[in-house]
Scaffold this motif. Structure first.
Motif, PDB file in Angstrom:
ATOM      1  N   LYS A 212      27.422   2.657  -3.496  1.00 49.81           N
ATOM      2  CA  LYS A 212      27.475   1.795  -4.957  1.00 49.81           C
ATOM      3  C   LYS A 212      26.332   1.874  -5.741  1.00 49.81           C
ATOM      4  CE  LYS A 212      31.309  -1.207  -3.928  1.00 49.81           C
ATOM      5  NZ  LYS A 212      31.824  -2.850  -4.188  1.00 49.81           N
ATOM      6  N   VAL A 213      25.229   1.889  -4.965  1.00 51.06           N
ATOM      7  CA  VAL A 213      24.119   1.962  -5.805  1.00 51.06           C
ATOM      8  C   VAL A 213      24.016   3.171  -6.980  1.00 51.06           C
ATOM      9  CG1 VAL A 213      21.380   2.013  -5.958  1.00 51.06           C
ATOM     10  CG2 VAL A 213      22.617   0.364  -4.280  1.00 51.06           C
ATOM     11  N   TRP A 214      24.247   4.488  -6.364  1.00 51.29           N
ATOM     12  CA  TRP A 214      24.021   5.641  -7.180  1.00 51.29           C
ATOM     13  C   TRP A 214      25.398   6.191  -7.460  1.00 51.29           C
ATOM     14  CZ3 TRP A 214      19.131   6.043  -8.226  1.00 51.29           C
ATOM     15  CH2 TRP A 214      18.251   5.654  -7.363  1.00 51.29           C
ATOM     16  N   LYS A 215      26.196   5.294  -7.540  1.00 50.09           N
ATOM     17  CA  LYS A 215      27.532   5.922  -7.917  1.00 50.09           C
ATOM     18  C   LYS A 215      27.442   6.593  -9.322  1.00 50.09           C
ATOM     19  CE  LYS A 215      32.281   4.432  -9.033  1.00 50.09           C
ATOM     20  NZ  LYS A 215      32.687   4.849 -10.372  1.00 50.09           N
ATOM     21  N   GLY A 216      26.759   5.831 -10.390  1.00 50.79           N
ATOM     22  CA  GLY A 216      26.714   6.179 -11.515  1.00 50.79           C
ATOM     23  C   GLY A 216      25.820   7.638 -12.061  1.00 50.79           C
ATOM     24  N   VAL A 217      24.853   7.687 -10.967  1.00 47.78           N
ATOM     25  CA  VAL A 217      24.107   8.886 -11.014  1.00 47.78           C
ATOM     26  C   VAL A 217      24.777  10.056 -10.698  1.00 47.78           C
ATOM     27  CG1 VAL A 217      21.925   9.958 -10.170  1.00 47.78           C
ATOM     28  CG2 VAL A 217      21.966   7.434 -10.878  1.00 47.78           C
ATOM     29  N   ALA A 218      25.595   9.797  -9.446  1.00 56.66           N
ATOM     30  CA  ALA A 218      26.205  10.867  -8.795  1.00 56.66           C
ATOM     31  C   ALA A 218      27.488  11.455  -9.775  1.00 56.66           C
ATOM     32  CB  ALA A 218      26.866  10.479  -7.477  1.00 56.66           C
ATOM     33  N   GLU A 219      27.948  10.613 -10.439  1.00 54.04           N
ATOM     34  CA  GLU A 219      29.134  10.937 -11.350  1.00 54.04           C
ATOM     35  C   GLU A 219      28.449  11.772 -12.332  1.00 54.04           C
ATOM     36  OE1 GLU A 219      30.825   7.260 -12.419  1.00 54.04           O
ATOM     37  OE2 GLU A 219      32.223   7.243 -10.942  1.00 54.04           O
ATOM     38  N   GLY A 220      27.153  11.430 -12.899  1.00 51.63           N
ATOM     39  CA  GLY A 220      26.588  12.215 -13.801  1.00 51.63           C
ATOM     40  C   GLY A 220      26.266  13.553 -13.512  1.00 51.63           C
ATOM     41  N   PHE A 221      25.803  13.650 -12.413  1.00 56.54           N
ATOM     42  CA  PHE A 221      25.464  15.142 -11.751  1.00 56.54           C
ATOM     43  C   PHE A 221      26.629  16.045 -11.509  1.00 56.54           C
ATOM     44  CE2 PHE A 221      21.301  13.397 -10.361  1.00 56.54           C
ATOM     45  CZ  PHE A 221      20.550  14.047 -11.232  1.00 56.54           C
ATOM     46  N   ALA A 222      27.780  15.210 -11.071  1.00 53.34           N
ATOM     47  CA  ALA A 222      29.002  15.939 -10.600  1.00 53.34           C
ATOM     48  C   ALA A 222      29.564  16.503 -11.902  1.00 53.34           C
ATOM     49  CB  ALA A 222      29.992  14.646 -10.152  1.00 53.34           C
ATOM     50  N   LYS A 223      29.303  15.829 -13.231  1.00 53.55           N
ATOM     51  CA  LYS A 223      29.660  16.319 -14.469  1.00 53.55           C
ATOM     52  C   LYS A 223      28.989  17.151 -15.064  1.00 53.55           C
ATOM     53  CE  LYS A 223      32.719  12.186 -15.422  1.00 53.55           C
ATOM     54  NZ  LYS A 223      32.754  11.059 -16.053  1.00 53.55           N
ATOM     55  N   LYS A 224      27.418  17.566 -14.382  1.00 52.75           N
ATOM     56  CA  LYS A 224      26.466  18.340 -14.804  1.00 52.75           C
ATOM     57  C   LYS A 224      25.818  17.814 -16.090  1.00 52.75           C
ATOM     58  CE  LYS A 224      28.209  22.752 -13.005  1.00 52.75           C
ATOM     59  NZ  LYS A 224      28.473  23.889 -13.175  1.00 52.75           N
ATOM     60  N   SER A 226      22.989  15.719 -17.306  1.00 54.70           N
ATOM     61  CA  SER A 226      21.488  14.929 -16.646  1.00 54.70           C
ATOM     62  C   SER A 226      21.329  13.811 -17.449  1.00 54.70           C
ATOM     63  CB  SER A 226      20.652  15.959 -16.791  1.00 54.70           C
ATOM     64  OG  SER A 226      20.748  16.731 -18.133  1.00 54.70           O
ATOM     65  N   ARG A 227      21.903  13.624 -18.731  1.00 53.44           N
ATOM     66  CA  ARG A 227      21.612  12.513 -19.541  1.00 53.44           C
ATOM     67  C   ARG A 227      22.290  11.216 -19.007  1.00 53.44           C
ATOM     68  NH1 ARG A 227      23.382   9.398 -23.677  1.00 53.44           N
ATOM     69  NH2 ARG A 227      21.720   8.999 -25.338  1.00 53.44           N
ATOM     70  N   LYS A 228      23.431  11.393 -18.600  1.00 53.12           N
ATOM     71  CA  LYS A 228      23.962  10.333 -17.976  1.00 53.12           C
ATOM     72  C   LYS A 228      23.551   9.809 -16.578  1.00 53.12           C
ATOM     73  CE  LYS A 228      28.443   8.869 -15.820  1.00 53.12           C
ATOM     74  NZ  LYS A 228      28.342   7.424 -16.274  1.00 53.12           N
ATOM     75  N   ALA A 229      23.147  10.746 -15.881  1.00 52.11           N
ATOM     76  CA  ALA A 229      22.420  10.587 -14.549  1.00 52.11           C
ATOM     77  C   ALA A 229      21.226   9.992 -14.753  1.00 52.11           C
ATOM     78  CB  ALA A 229      22.159  11.843 -13.802  1.00 52.11           C
ATOM     79  N   GLY A 230      20.343  10.354 -15.874  1.00 50.94           N
ATOM     80  CA  GLY A 230      19.038   9.677 -16.194  1.00 50.94           C
ATOM     81  C   GLY A 230      19.152   8.174 -16.736  1.00 50.94           C
ATOM     82  N   LEU A 231      20.095   8.018 -17.580  1.00 54.29           N
ATOM     83  CA  LEU A 231      20.268   6.594 -18.093  1.00 54.29           C
ATOM     84  C   LEU A 231      20.812   5.746 -17.220  1.00 54.29           C
ATOM     85  CD1 LEU A 231      22.284   7.585 -21.234  1.00 54.29           C
ATOM     86  CD2 LEU A 231      19.789   6.574 -21.033  1.00 54.29           C
ATOM     87  N   GLU A 232      21.743   6.305 -16.005  1.00 50.04           N
ATOM     88  CA  GLU A 232      22.219   5.386 -14.725  1.00 50.04           C
ATOM     89  C   GLU A 232      21.038   5.074 -13.925  1.00 50.04           C
ATOM     90  OE1 GLU A 232      24.995   3.780 -14.310  1.00 50.04           O
ATOM     91  OE2 GLU A 232      26.092   4.875 -16.013  1.00 50.04           O
ATOM     92  N   LYS A 233      20.125   6.053 -13.817  1.00 54.64           N
ATOM     93  CA  LYS A 233      18.752   5.679 -12.886  1.00 54.64           C
ATOM     94  C   LYS A 233      18.033   4.565 -13.542  1.00 54.64           C
ATOM     95  CE  LYS A 233      14.954   8.055 -10.782  1.00 54.64           C
ATOM     96  NZ  LYS A 233      13.723   7.357 -11.429  1.00 54.64           N
ATOM     97  N   GLN A 234      17.949   4.733 -14.831  1.00 54.16           N
ATOM     98  CA  GLN A 234      17.251   3.803 -15.576  1.00 54.16           C
ATOM     99  C   GLN A 234      17.621   2.092 -15.368  1.00 54.16           C
ATOM    100  OE1 GLN A 234      16.742   4.764 -19.857  1.00 54.16           O
ATOM    101  NE2 GLN A 234      15.600   6.792 -19.287  1.00 54.16           N
ATOM    102  N   LYS A 235      18.960   2.141 -15.349  1.00 53.84           N
ATOM    103  CA  LYS A 235      19.680   1.043 -15.221  1.00 53.84           C
ATOM    104  C   LYS A 235      19.326   0.442 -13.925  1.00 53.84           C
ATOM    105  CE  LYS A 235      23.667   1.749 -18.019  1.00 53.84           C
ATOM    106  NZ  LYS A 235      25.219   1.985 -18.192  1.00 53.84           N
ATOM    107  N   ILE A 236      19.453   1.325 -12.848  1.00 54.63           N
ATOM    108  CA  ILE A 236      19.148   0.867 -11.395  1.00 54.63           C
ATOM    109  C   ILE A 236      17.536   0.200 -11.250  1.00 54.63           C
ATOM    110  CG2 ILE A 236      18.845   1.532  -9.132  1.00 54.63           C
ATOM    111  CD1 ILE A 236      21.084   3.569  -9.736  1.00 54.63           C
ATOM    112  N   GLU A 237      16.476   0.950 -11.874  1.00 54.20           N
ATOM    113  CA  GLU A 237      15.214   0.496 -11.976  1.00 54.20           C
ATOM    114  C   GLU A 237      15.051  -0.600 -12.709  1.00 54.20           C
ATOM    115  OE1 GLU A 237      13.677   4.250 -13.565  1.00 54.20           O
ATOM    116  OE2 GLU A 237      13.293   5.183 -11.539  1.00 54.20           O
ATOM    117  N   GLU A 238      15.598  -0.798 -13.837  1.00 48.60           N
ATOM    118  CA  GLU A 238      15.426  -2.088 -14.760  1.00 48.60           C
ATOM    119  C   GLU A 238      16.019  -3.214 -13.787  1.00 48.60           C
ATOM    120  OE1 GLU A 238      17.424  -1.230 -18.332  1.00 48.60           O
ATOM    121  OE2 GLU A 238      15.930   0.137 -18.988  1.00 48.60           O
ATOM    122  N   ASN A 239      17.292  -3.116 -13.266  1.00 47.41           N
ATOM    123  CA  ASN A 239      17.661  -3.991 -12.275  1.00 47.41           C
ATOM    124  C   ASN A 239      16.759  -4.530 -11.294  1.00 47.41           C
ATOM    125  OD1 ASN A 239      19.992  -4.640 -13.939  1.00 47.41           O
ATOM    126  ND2 ASN A 239      21.230  -3.013 -12.902  1.00 47.41           N
TER     127      ASN A 239
END
Length: 312
Positions: A212-224, A226-239
Motif C-alpha cells: 500500500k505504501v508504494w502502490k502509487g510509485v509502483a504504478e508510475g514505474f509500471a507505466k514508465k 518517472s514523473r508520476k513515480a517521483g511525485l508519489e514518492k514526494q507524497k510519501i516523504e511529506e506524510n
C-alpha cells in the motif's frame, strides 16, 4: 527532476509479510503444516535500520536479522556498507538448539560503468554449540575474465574443512565432499521448482504494508512514468515528515516502537547477535492469496553421515 533517487527507501514502521506453502517435489501437492512465514519491518529511519524474521515450525528453524545499510559514493561505483547481525536457530531432537550468527555482512557494489550490482568480500557463520562454521567468499569480478556473482563456500568442523561449495548465486552451485571427493548439485537456479509466495489480499492490508505504501510509485514505474513515480514518492516523504512532527509535538521524547520486533533490554553493545527479537503471532494470517514465486534447493547433495542433518 522528478525521477526518485531512492524510490523504495522504506518508511518508518513499514511492514511486509508473506508465507510459502511448500509442496512435495514428486506429487506437487502441498505438504501438511510445511509453511515458512516471513516478516520484515523498518524499525528506524535515522539511521535506517530494518529487522526481518522467517520461521518454519515443521522443520523447527528460525532466522532473525537486523541490518543497517549505508550507501557511499566512490566515484566509479556506489559501495553499500552492510552492518548486519544475524541469528539462525535450529531445534534438534532432544531439545538441542544450534545458533549460527555473524557480525558483519560483505559489502555490496553498484558498478556505474558496467551497471551491475554485486557483493564482494567474506561472510561467516559460526555455531558455538557444535563448532561447525561456514565462510562465504563473494568474489569480485575483474574487468577481463572471471564471472559475475561468483562465490566459494567452505564448511568446516573446527579447523577441518569438510565441504566446498562453488559456482554463482544466480546460476548453479556445486557441492563437494572434501573427504571422499564426491560432488553434486547444491542449488540449480535454472531448474529449481518454484513455490508460490502468498500474502494477504490488498484490500485487507494495513496502511503501513509495503504494497500500500508504494502502490502509487509502483504504478508510475509500471507505466514508465518517472514523473508520476517521483511525485508519489514526494507524497510519501511529506506524510512521513508531518507524522514525525505531530508525534514530537505530542511528546518531545517520542521514540518509535516497532510492531513485530522488541528490543532486548540491557543488551551488550559488543554482542554480535541481533538486539531485537521477533514477536511471533499466536495464529498465522488467514485468507492469503498467491502473488509470485520463490525458489527451492535441490536434494542431490552428497551427505556426510558424521554431520548432523536438518530435515528437507
Amino acid at each position: 527532476m522528478y525521477f526518485p533517487k531512492n524510490p523504495l527507501n522504506p518508511i518508518l514502521g513499514e511492514v511486509y509479510e508473506c508465507q510459502v506453502q511448500h509442496t512435495d517435489e514428486k506429487t506437487n501437492e502441498a505438504i501438511k503444516d510445511d509453511i515458512t512465514h516471513f516478516t520484515a519491518e523498518q524499525i528506524s529511519h535515522h539511521p535506517p535500520i530494518s529487522c526481518f524474521n522467517f520461521y518454519n515450525d515443521k522443520h523447527k528453524i528460525k532466522f532473525d536479522s537486523k541490518q543497517q545499510i549505508t550507501p557511499v559514493f566512490k566515484g566509479k561505483c556506489i559501495r553499500v556498507n552492510m552492518d548486519v547481525k544475524t541469528c539462525i536457530t535450529l531445534e534438534r531432537e532432544g531439545g538441542v538448539t544450534e545458533t549460527y550468527f555473524n557480525d558483519k555482512f560483505t559489502e555490496g557494489y553498484l558498478r556505474l560503468l558496467r551497471w551491475k550490482f554485486e557483493f564482494t568480500g567474506k561472510y561467516s557463520f559460526v555455531c558455538p554449540e557444535t563448532g561447525y562454521s561456514a565462510v562465504i567468499n563473494f568474489k569480485d569480478k575483474p574487468i577481463i575474465g572471471g564471472k559475475w556473482h561468483d562465490l566459494q563456500i567452505t564448511v568446516s568442523k573446527g579447523t577441518e574443512p569438510i565441504y566446498d561449495i562453488h559456482g554463482t548465486h544466480v546460476d548453479i552451485l556445486t557441492i563437494t565432499n572434501l573427504k571422499d571427493k564426491t560432488s553434486g548439485i547444491f542449488i540449480n537456479y535454472n531448474t529449481m521448482r518454484s513455490e508460490p509466495v502468498v500474502e494477504e489480499p490488498f484490500e485487507q492490508l494495513k496502511e503501513n504494508a509495503s504494497q500500500k505504501v508504494w502502490k502509487g510509485v509502483a504504478e508510475g514505474f509500471a507505466k514508465k512514468d518517472s514523473r508520476k513515480a517521483g511525485l508519489e514518492k514526494q507524497k510519501i516523504e511529506e506524510n512521513q515528515r508531518k507524522k514525525a512532527k505531530a508525534n514530537l509535538a505530542k511528546d518531545p521524547n517520542f521514540i518509535h516502537k516497532p510492531h513485530y520486533f522488541s528490543q532486548i533490554p540491557n543488551f551488550p553493545a559488543d554482542c554480535v547477535k541481533p538486539d531485537y527479537i521477533f514477536k511471533k503471532p499466536v495464529e498465522s494470517t488467514p485468507n492469503l492469496s498467491k502473488v509470485e514465486s520463490s525458489a527451492k534447493i535441490e536434494n542431490s547433495i552428497p551427505v556426510d553421515n558424521s554431520i548432523p542433518q536438518t530435515a528437507n
